[in-house]
Scaffold this active site. Structure first.
Site, PDB file in Angstrom:
ATOM      1  N   HIS A 123       0.813  -1.223   0.000  1.00 33.08           N
ATOM      2  CA  HIS A 123       0.000   0.000   0.000  1.00 33.08           C
ATOM      3  C   HIS A 123       0.842   1.266   0.000  1.00 33.08           C
ATOM      4  CE1 HIS A 123       0.432  -0.216   4.509  1.00 33.08           C
ATOM      5  NE2 HIS A 123       0.471   1.089   4.366  1.00 33.08           N
ATOM      6  N   ASP A 153       0.328  -7.775   1.635  1.00 39.10           N
ATOM      7  CA  ASP A 153       0.683  -6.348   1.634  1.00 39.10           C
ATOM      8  C   ASP A 153       2.196  -6.158   1.631  1.00 39.10           C
ATOM      9  OD1 ASP A 153       0.273  -3.662   1.497  1.00 39.10           O
ATOM     10  OD2 ASP A 153      -0.316  -3.392   3.588  1.00 39.10           O
ATOM     11  N   SER A 227       4.657   2.673   7.878  1.00 44.19           N
ATOM     12  CA  SER A 227       4.345   1.511   7.042  1.00 44.19           C
ATOM     13  C   SER A 227       5.540   1.108   6.186  1.00 44.19           C
ATOM     14  CB  SER A 227       3.154   1.821   6.135  1.00 44.19           C
ATOM     15  OG  SER A 227       1.967   1.905   6.868  1.00 44.19           O
TER      16      SER A 227
END
Length: 472
Positions: A123, A153, A227
């Site tokens: 993402h 992911d 992230s």
């Protein structure tokens, strides 16, 4: 009268002299002596035993080595995307085309090899036109996207450098324990090279409600921008890729989640070697045990994975695993819920052998199972995940042919035609569909872009009513 006053004065003077002498000399000596003899308090365990003399070690943990070993391996990832501005009435009136503007997103990444491979979250770089990497020493590189896996992911990038880059060492996320100290290293809010500490709060945590995830949960502070960054143990080994936070505000409020390093490592190895992720499946379906589930299934155990069905032609079927078995371990990994099982299997490939420990008729058995390819039981087709009908469904309904819609990402089929999870596809273009092998044969004949070819789909809804639909 004068004699009395003189006597009182002399008495007061003598008292003052005596008090001063005591304060200046005697009292000071007593205080020093008291401090010299004072013993330091002992801190004992809460379960104190009068015979126990162990003292709690109050030395604070030192994370400086772990931080030094990690901080140069964590990079800043910038994702630049071109997005179109919504078409306005004036654009339509004057015949203008919608304008594009640049949108920048940022996150973190981890260098995993000296020659420039970098792991991050999918993402973080999704939809990117260009990706740039900034190292901890402020050098900037353009990055090439090697491959991604949306399910976990995880994404793999590559940069080219004339010298070797500071790569991080992988740790074993399976051996990480709840309560173990960890560090989260990343770039929250564009604050580069940020290190936070916490402990592992839980393992094999699923946030989707679909048993599709197996995160490491920690209370180390993680915020937007973290992230793709590193979750490391106290020695600086990578045990997770920070991915998500649980928050009502969008910022850290107590818990964060990381993809275990063993899963991330396997995903990137598959991308490098095969170009996509190789999924090895056991071939069982069922549910995690609890007091309520044990009563429903008619068993005494309250922990483990209860096997309801075993898929035909899979490794589990061939190895002799049966409906009613309770899986308690895979290799040395304890299985108490489905995310324990699915998380461990994500680190394996087809043809890998897994030692499955089961409870059957109050006896523990150990059965080696060769994992199968996922396309034996399921296949992706026009943005739908289709799988073979479960054995229990066949017995309950006497329907033995067709494929089950497990999920539907095709908005047209879902919203316009109403084909949703639980429906059964029985035919395509007058070709009977009995198993996923028939779907695979259809794809092989008409190509992966079969949506432009299909014009008739035969199916049954959840009420088992047969229908067909035409579309192009």
């Amino acid at each position: 009268m004068k004699k009395i006053l003189t006597l009182v004065f002399v008495s007061m003077l003598g008292g003052i002299i005596a008090l001063s002498t005591y304060t200046l000399f005697l009292e000071k000596e007593q205080i020093v002596k008291f401090e010299d003899e004072q013993e330091q308090p002992q801190f004992l365990n809460a379960n104190y035993n009068a015979k126990t003399t162990n003292v709690l070690n109050t030395t604070a943990s030192d994370f400086t080595v772990a931080a030094e070993n990690t901080i140069n391996s964590v990079v800043h990832v910038k994702n630049t995307t071109l997005v179109s501005r919504a078409t306005s009435f004036e654009d339509l009136f004057y015949g203008r085309q919608s304008q594009q503007r640049t949108q920048v997103g940022t996150g973190s990444g981890v260098i995993i090899s000296p020659d420039g491979y970098i792991i991050t979250n999918n993402h973080v770089i999704a939809g990117s036109n260009t990706i740039s990497i900034t190292l901890n020493d402020n050098r900037v590189f353009d990055a090439l996207l090697i491959g991604t896996d949306e399910k976990t992911d995880i994404a793999l990038l590559k940069i080219e450098s004339e010298d070797d880059l500071p790569a991080i060492e992988f740790g074993d996320s399976d051996t990480a324990k709840v309560g173990e100290w960890v560090l989260a290293v990343g770039n929250p809010f564009n604050l580069t090279s940020t290190v936070t500490a916490g402990i592992i709060s839980a393992k094999a945590r699923d946030l989707s409600g679909k048993n599709s995830q197996s995160f490491i949960q920690t209370d180390a502070a993680v915020n937007p921008g973290n992230s793709g960054g590193a979750l490391v143990n106290s020695t600086g080994q990578l045990i997770g890729i920070n991915t998500a936070i649980s928050s009502q505000t969008g910022s850290y409020i107590g818990y964060s989640f990381a993809v275990p390093s063993n899963i991330a490592k396997k995903v990137i190895q598959d991308i490098i070697e095969y170009g996509d992720v190789q999924e090895g499946i056991l071939g069982v379906s069922g549910g995690a045990l609890s007091s309520k589930a044990a009563q429903e299934f008619g068993v005494n155990a309250t922990q483990g994975f209860f096997v309801k069905d075993v898929e035909d032609n899979t490794g589990a079927k061939k190895a002799g695993i049966k409906s009613g078995d309770i899986i308690t371990k895979l290799d040395n990994i304890e299985i108490s819920k489905f995310s324990d099982l699915s998380g461990y299997l994500k680190t394996k490939r087809p043809n890998d052998v897994v030692n499955v420990e089961i409870l059957r008729d109050s006896e523990i058995k150990s059965i080696p199972v060769t994992l199968s390819k996922s396309d034996i039981v399921s296949v992706d087709f026009i943005d739908m995940e289709l799988r073979n009908l479960p054995q229990r469904f066949k017995k309950k309904t006497d329907i033995t042919e067709g494929v089950l819609v497990q999920s539907n990402r095709n908005k047209f089929l879902y919203t316009k035609l109403g084909i949703r999870p639980g429906y059964i596809i029985t035919g395509i273009n007058d070709i009977p569909i009995k198993t996923v092998e028939d779907i695979q044969d259809f794809i092989a004949k008409y190509g992966s872009d079969a949506q432009n070819t299909i014009f008739k789909l035969e199916y049954m809804n959840t009420n088992l009513e047969r229908k067909e639909v035409l579309f192009r």
